[in-house]
Design an enzyme around this catalytic site. Structure first.
Site, PDB file in Angstrom:
ATOM      1  N   HIS A  62      12.126 -17.334  18.637  1.00  0.00           N
ATOM      2  CA  HIS A  62      13.428 -16.939  19.799  1.00  0.00           C
ATOM      3  C   HIS A  62      14.343 -15.980  19.450  1.00  0.00           C
ATOM      4  CE1 HIS A  62      15.905 -18.408  23.305  1.00  0.00           C
ATOM      5  NE2 HIS A  62      16.789 -17.814  22.450  1.00  0.00           N
ATOM      6  N   HIS A 101      15.858  -5.590  18.808  1.00  0.00           N
ATOM      7  CA  HIS A 101      16.554  -4.312  18.781  1.00  0.00           C
ATOM      8  C   HIS A 101      15.967  -3.103  20.111  1.00  0.00           C
ATOM      9  CE1 HIS A 101      16.120   0.168  17.356  1.00  0.00           C
ATOM     10  NE2 HIS A 101      17.596  -0.130  16.622  1.00  0.00           N
ATOM     11  N   CYS A 150      16.201 -19.853  28.314  1.00  0.00           N
ATOM     12  CA  CYS A 150      15.477 -18.890  27.616  1.00  0.00           C
ATOM     13  C   CYS A 150      14.115 -19.528  27.306  1.00  0.00           C
ATOM     14  CB  CYS A 150      16.091 -18.553  26.444  1.00  0.00           C
ATOM     15  SG  CYS A 150      17.713 -17.470  26.925  1.00  0.00           S
ATOM     16  N   ASN A 207      18.050  -9.372  24.381  1.00  0.00           N
ATOM     17  CA  ASN A 207      17.613 -10.583  24.771  1.00  0.00           C
ATOM     18  C   ASN A 207      17.162 -10.423  26.085  1.00  0.00           C
ATOM     19  OD1 ASN A 207      17.346 -13.335  25.552  1.00  0.00           O
ATOM     20  ND2 ASN A 207      19.148 -13.954  24.501  1.00  0.00           N
ATOM     21  N   HIS A 215       1.206 -16.418  12.526  1.00  0.00           N
ATOM     22  CA  HIS A 215       2.029 -15.386  13.279  1.00  0.00           C
ATOM     23  C   HIS A 215       3.230 -16.300  14.009  1.00  0.00           C
ATOM     24  CE1 HIS A 215      -0.898 -12.108  12.756  1.00  0.00           C
ATOM     25  NE2 HIS A 215      -1.773 -13.038  13.694  1.00  0.00           N
ATOM     26  N   HIS A 227      13.812 -32.248  24.880  1.00  0.00           N
ATOM     27  CA  HIS A 227      15.016 -32.409  25.611  1.00  0.00           C
ATOM     28  C   HIS A 227      16.232 -33.021  24.825  1.00  0.00           C
ATOM     29  CE1 HIS A 227      18.134 -31.665  28.707  1.00  0.00           C
ATOM     30  NE2 HIS A 227      17.127 -31.126  29.570  1.00  0.00           N
TER      31      HIS A 227
END
Length: 458
Positions: free
Chosen positions: A358, A387, A193, A391, A354, A273
């Site tokens: 995730h 909502h 993602c 995802n 802002h 990472h």
């Protein structure tokens, strides 16, 4: 023609600057000869800066794919589909039902085509159709409103975490839009993602390394079709409940003359990472279950891993972005923390107007909120995106970005932090500065429902 015009414009400015400097040097030589060495030194430093400074990285525009209404994945659609499947036991169906009802997803997310076509086993054709619909729609809309012709595209970067056909998806884009023969293509996969953020970072690095004015087309998508899990492993069944269809595309350039029409400038980026740790590496893992069914296992350790590695990530990011007062408080807290105590987390809302958090799921959003000490108003875009769209994997932060614009909350000069997690385990950040106020665009995926939000998602 636009890159050529921008170079001509830059040449004119350089000529005017040289003419002005020559006039000043002549005047100084005649009037103040002792200042000539100092003036020449300053001129040399200015010339070195002008020749070596990196081009700005500008996001001209972006577009998010909104599937047609007949692809809406309501609770009834989900229930009918899983009950038709002969591969799922009643216990697995009940488990999925409970996960779905607690997930924070609404009744208007979108599912891939095979869900509606009576197939319980998706095929390669289904996956290709899903990819084509999302990518072509997003790119068509993007090129139209950015007023960029396909002939101007110099770089194509496509990221799709778990679908990598041959020819590649980037080759599909070259073929579809008949891009020029010297276009450079990059195809990313297996990065989870976070790969949307990583793809933008890659584009910025490619553009900064070029001495030419160039344009990069970045396409961020995921394929659900071939990742539908048909076994009974509960850690793998979760993905069936929360992942939904989505795609985003963006045009990035290093052309400074496009600043006046660009939406944002990339100020900073960071990738960390954490795969050296075995627990982090296996927190989200594609593998076969005991019966040979392939799925992506989301372990119970995933939320802990996200929290721990987010803290490591912000240790590097904080000094780059925080105001001096916040940074001083953070450094002092880190110095006095001891005996296993954690340093106080700085207030990142002092650095950003802002935050695109995730949208990995209800638990992930809550964990990020706890770690960064964010109130509900800050995590609102993430909760509402989950909502409305579910995802959507690597494209999720762009659906959040569209939420800010649809709500008309963005002003010129505002700073935005995009934060995403990925398998491996990776954490990625993009820091943007808005170059113009939010605008109402017809292709904004929130345009037909924004007045109904926010809602109470959980």
């Amino acid at each position: 023609m636009k890159p050529l015009l921008s170079q001509v414009h830059l040449l004119k400015l350089s000529f005017l600057a040289l003419l002005s400097f020559t006039t000043l040097l002549l005047h100084t030589t005649l009037s103040y000869p002792h200042l000539v060495p100092l003036l020449l030194s300053c001129a040399a430093c200015a010339l070195v800066y002008l020749l070596t400074r990196p081009h700005p990285i500008l996001l001209l525009n972006y577009s998010c794919y909104k599937p047609p209404n007949h692809r809406k994945c309501t609770y009834k659609v989900c229930e009918d589909f899983v009950r038709r499947s002969a591969d799922l036991t009643p216990e697995s169906i009940e488990f999925m039902r409970n996960i779905y009802l607690k997930s924070g997803l609404g009744d208007e997310t979108y599912a891939p085509p095979f869900i509606f076509e009576g197939h319980s086993h998706p095929t390669l054709k289904c996956a290709v159709q899903e990819a084509q619909e999302g990518m072509f729609s997003a790119v068509d809309s993007l090129l139209s409103k950015a007023q960029i012709g396909p002939n101007l595209i110099d770089q194509v970067i496509v990221t799709c975490g778990s679908f990598s056909p041959s020819p590649s998806l980037s080759s599909l884009i070259v073929n579809r839009y008949k891009l020029k023969p010297d276009v450079k293509t990059y195809n990313l996969s297996g990065m989870g993602c976070s790969s949307g953020v990583l793809a933008i970072d890659l584009a910025s690095r490619v553009l900064r390394s070029s001495r030419k004015i160039q344009y990069a087309l970045v396409i961020i998508t995921e394929s659900i079709s071939l990742n539908w899990y048909l076994g009974d492993n509960r850690s793998m069944l979760v993905t069936n409940c929360i992942f939904r269809v989505g795609c985003a595309a963006a045009v990035i350039t290093n052309d400074p003359s496009r600043r006046r029409v660009a939406k944002m400038e990339l100020v900073d980026s960071l990738r960390t990472h954490h795969g050296a740790d075995d627990g982090a590496y296996r927190a989200a893992f594609q593998e076969e279950d005991g019966n040979g069914n392939t799925g992506i296992s989301l372990t119970k350790d995933l939320i802990r891993v996200a929290g721990v590695n987010l803290r490591e990530h912000i240790k590097i990011l904080a000094p780059r972005v925080l105001p001096l007062i916040q940074l001083a408080q953070y450094v002092y807290s880190a110095m006095v923390a001891g005996d296993g105590k954690k340093a106080a987390v700085p207030d990142f809302t002092a650095a950003f107007e802002h935050l695109c958090v995730h949208t990995g799921g209800k638990a992930v959003i809550e964990q990020v909120g706890r770690v960064l000490r964010l109130n509900d108003s800050v995590t609102e875009p993430a909760r509402m995106t989950l909502h409305r769209f579910g995802n959507t994997s690597c494209s999720l932060v762009f659906y959040e970005l569209a939420y800010f614009e649809a709500k008309q909350r963005v002003k010129r000069g505002d700073r935005t932090w995009m934060l995403a997690f990925g398998t491996g385990f990776k954490v990625g950040s993009l820091v943007w500065r808005w170059l113009r106020d939010a605008s109402q665009e017809s292709d904004n995926p929130w345009s037909d429902c924004i007045d109904a939000y926010p809602v109470t998602a959980w």
